[in-house]
Design a protein around this motif. Structure first.
Motif, mmCIF file in Angstrom:
data_model
loop_
_atom_site.group_PDB
_atom_site.id
_atom_site.type_symbol
_atom_site.label_atom_id
_atom_site.label_comp_id
_atom_site.label_asym_id
_atom_site.label_seq_id
_atom_site.Cartn_x
_atom_site.Cartn_y
_atom_site.Cartn_z
ATOM 1 N N ALA A 245 0.815 -1.213 0.000
ATOM 2 C CA ALA A 245 0.000 0.000 0.000
ATOM 3 C C ALA A 245 0.851 1.267 0.000
ATOM 4 N N GLU A 246 2.083 1.155 0.468
ATOM 5 C CA GLU A 246 2.966 2.322 0.449
ATOM 6 C C GLU A 246 3.265 2.777 -0.971
ATOM 7 N N GLY A 247 3.065 1.881 -1.947
ATOM 8 C CA GLY A 247 3.318 2.236 -3.337
ATOM 9 C C GLY A 247 2.086 2.700 -4.089
ATOM 10 N N CYS A 248 0.928 2.762 -3.423
ATOM 11 C CA CYS A 248 -0.307 3.229 -4.066
ATOM 12 C C CYS A 248 -0.261 4.739 -4.279
ATOM 13 N N ARG A 249 -0.948 5.202 -5.314
ATOM 14 C CA ARG A 249 -0.964 6.635 -5.600
ATOM 15 C C ARG A 249 -1.623 7.408 -4.456
ATOM 16 N N PHE A 250 -2.726 6.855 -3.908
ATOM 17 C CA PHE A 250 -3.473 7.552 -2.869
ATOM 18 C C PHE A 250 -3.179 6.941 -1.495
ATOM 19 N N ALA A 251 -2.953 7.815 -0.514
ATOM 20 C CA ALA A 251 -2.633 7.345 0.830
ATOM 21 C C ALA A 251 -3.792 6.583 1.460
ATOM 22 N N ASP A 252 -5.025 6.933 1.080
ATOM 23 C CA ASP A 252 -6.207 6.270 1.642
ATOM 24 C C ASP A 252 -6.806 5.262 0.655
ATOM 25 N N CYS A 253 -5.970 4.690 -0.179
ATOM 26 C CA CYS A 253 -6.429 3.754 -1.204
ATOM 27 C C CYS A 253 -7.179 2.580 -0.576
ATOM 28 N N GLN A 254 -8.336 2.247 -1.139
ATOM 29 C CA GLN A 254 -9.153 1.129 -0.652
ATOM 30 C C GLN A 254 -8.916 -0.142 -1.465
ATOM 31 N N HIS A 255 -8.039 -0.069 -2.443
ATOM 32 C CA HIS A 255 -7.676 -1.229 -3.268
ATOM 33 C C HIS A 255 -8.913 -1.838 -3.944
ATOM 34 N N LEU A 256 -9.710 -0.980 -4.546
ATOM 35 C CA LEU A 256 -10.924 -1.415 -5.250
ATOM 36 C C LEU A 256 -10.771 -1.211 -6.752
ATOM 37 N N THR A 257 -10.846 0.063 -7.177
ATOM 38 C CA THR A 257 -10.708 0.386 -8.602
ATOM 39 C C THR A 257 -9.782 1.586 -8.815
ATOM 40 N N GLU A 258 -9.077 2.008 -7.771
ATOM 41 C CA GLU A 258 -8.263 3.206 -7.867
ATOM 42 C C GLU A 258 -7.119 3.014 -8.868
ATOM 43 N N PRO A 259 -6.752 4.086 -9.593
ATOM 44 C CA PRO A 259 -5.605 3.985 -10.507
ATOM 45 C C PRO A 259 -4.302 3.904 -9.735
ATOM 46 N N ASP A 260 -3.325 3.250 -10.353
ATOM 47 C CA ASP A 260 -1.990 3.120 -9.760
ATOM 48 C C ASP A 260 -2.056 2.533 -8.351
ATOM 49 N N CYS A 261 -2.865 1.497 -8.209
ATOM 50 C CA CYS A 261 -2.966 0.800 -6.917
ATOM 51 C C CYS A 261 -1.973 -0.361 -6.921
ATOM 52 N N ALA A 262 -0.977 -0.275 -6.068
ATOM 53 C CA ALA A 262 0.066 -1.302 -6.031
ATOM 54 C C ALA A 262 -0.482 -2.655 -5.571
ATOM 55 N N VAL A 263 -1.508 -2.635 -4.732
ATOM 56 C CA VAL A 263 -2.098 -3.884 -4.248
ATOM 57 C C VAL A 263 -2.828 -4.596 -5.376
ATOM 58 N N LEU A 264 -3.619 -3.856 -6.167
ATOM 59 C CA LEU A 264 -4.339 -4.467 -7.279
ATOM 60 C C LEU A 264 -3.375 -4.985 -8.342
ATOM 61 N N GLU A 265 -2.293 -4.257 -8.543
ATOM 62 C CA GLU A 265 -1.286 -4.707 -9.501
ATOM 63 C C GLU A 265 -0.651 -6.022 -9.028
ATOM 64 N N ALA A 266 -0.374 -6.120 -7.730
ATOM 65 C CA ALA A 266 0.195 -7.352 -7.181
ATOM 66 C C ALA A 266 -0.818 -8.491 -7.247
ATOM 67 N N LEU A 267 -2.080 -8.179 -7.065
ATOM 68 C CA LEU A 267 -3.128 -9.196 -7.159
ATOM 69 C C LEU A 267 -3.189 -9.760 -8.571
ATOM 70 N N GLU A 268 -3.156 -8.887 -9.549
ATOM 71 C CA GLU A 268 -3.206 -9.315 -10.948
ATOM 72 C C GLU A 268 -1.985 -10.166 -11.305
ATOM 73 N N ALA A 269 -0.864 -9.866 -10.662
ATOM 74 C CA ALA A 269 0.370 -10.602 -10.941
ATOM 75 C C ALA A 269 0.452 -11.898 -10.129
ATOM 76 N N GLY A 270 -0.571 -12.159 -9.333
ATOM 77 C CA GLY A 270 -0.581 -13.380 -8.536
ATOM 78 C C GLY A 270 0.296 -13.333 -7.302
ATOM 79 N N VAL A 272 -0.528 -11.632 -4.510
ATOM 80 C CA VAL A 272 -1.364 -11.415 -3.332
ATOM 81 C C VAL A 272 -2.495 -12.434 -3.350
ATOM 82 N N GLU A 273 -2.803 -13.002 -2.194
ATOM 83 C CA GLU A 273 -3.910 -13.938 -2.080
ATOM 84 C C GLU A 273 -5.229 -13.161 -2.151
#
Length: 295
Positions: A245-270, A272-273
């Motif tokens: 989450a430290e790499g997300c664009r927004f400090a309050d990122c909810q990891h849903l549909t936000e752009p440049d979300c590091a968590v969602l990117e890791a999820l897509e790359a497999g 993150v569980e």
């Protein structure tokens, strides 16, 4: 502030069990019942100093407290803990990732060390338990495999518990009573049955502390929810997400549909569980809505 409340947390007599008007304290000759005069609720793990007439006016200053939110309000479970033993069990409904994460978060918020103990290892004939344990080891949690029936892992567990005050929490059916009796705590607790769906029947209703090897093990009633009082400790329960989450664009990122979300990117790359991310979302939602929420 009363004289009792100004007493350091590690001084005084240990509360083994507490009811509305009475507590059972650990004294040199063994457990002894005392009348409670003060209005503040006492819980196992509290330290108290009886007044001249033997009555209890209140607890000594607590260094931490384990609490959970329920539909009936916040509930204080135990105090002055070194550790929280989260008991899980192979082949039994034990709450899964949601229950684990909530317990870890509650412990971390109070500076209590969590320990994940996987019971009924003797039933793991397919090796499924190892994969489950490996996930939590990778996340940095202390885990232990035991069998209260065969004795596997009990010596290692005893070494971890000796000299500490530890609360034991887990769903009914995971084998809490059997484990306590296997640890030779001089405790005679009725062992509950497990139905055909793997659900346990409750066998305890009040928290009970058992002094043991310089510390104590506090058995808490079987529960099926562990609502959090605040967001404190959630990052500790999800270290892999907190780091990303430290790499997300927004400090309050909810990891849903936000752009440049590091968590969602890791999820897509497999990396993150998906189940863990869903649990994180559910916990955040439940805390923000001031409710127990979903698993």
């Amino acid at each position: 502030m009363s004289a009792a409340a100004s007493t350091p947390a590690d001084e005084g007599l240990l509360v083994l069990r507490a009811a509305r008007r009475h507590v059972w304290l650990l004294e040199e000759e063994g457990p002894r019942r005392h009348r409670v005069r003060g209005g503040e609720r006492l819980v196992p793990g509290d330290r108290v100093i009886p007044a001249a007439d033997g009555a209890i006016d209140g607890p000594a200053e607590r260094r931490n407290a384990l609490e959970r939110r329920t539909v009936k309000g916040d509930r204080l479970l135990a105090a002055n803990l070194d550790g929280l033993l989260i008991l899980l069990a192979h082949g039994t409904r034990d709450g899964g990732e949601g229950f684990i994460a909530r317990c870890v978060a509650a412990a971390a918020a109070e500076g209590i060390e969590p320990l994940l103990v996987f019971n009924k290892a003797d039933l793991d004939t397919e090796g499924d338990l190892g994969a489950r344990m490996a996930l939590h080891e990778r996340l940095g949690f202390r885990v232990l495999r035991v069998s209260a029936q065969s004795g596997e892992g009990l010596e290692a567990l005893e070494a971890l518990l000796a000299g500490k005050v530890t609360a034991l929490v887990g769903f009914s059916g995971v084998g809490k009573s059997t484990l306590i009796n296997a640890l030779d705590l001089e405790a005679e607790i009725p062992e509950g049955d497990v139905d055909e769906k793997g659900r346990g029947r409750h066998t305890t209703t009040l928290g009970q502390a058992y002094p043991w090897k310089g510390g104590a093990l506090i058995d808490l009633p079987g529960i099926r929810s562990f609502g959090l009082l605040s967001e404190d400790g959630i990052d500790a329960a999800f270290p892999e997400l907190a780091g990303l989450a430290e790499g997300c664009r927004f400090a309050d990122c909810q990891h849903l549909t936000e752009p440049d979300c590091a968590v969602l990117e890791a999820l897509e790359a497999g990396e993150v569980e998906e189940e863990r991310l869903e649990v994180w979302r559910g916990i955040r939602e439940s805390v923000e809505s001031d409710g127990e929420g979903r698993w």
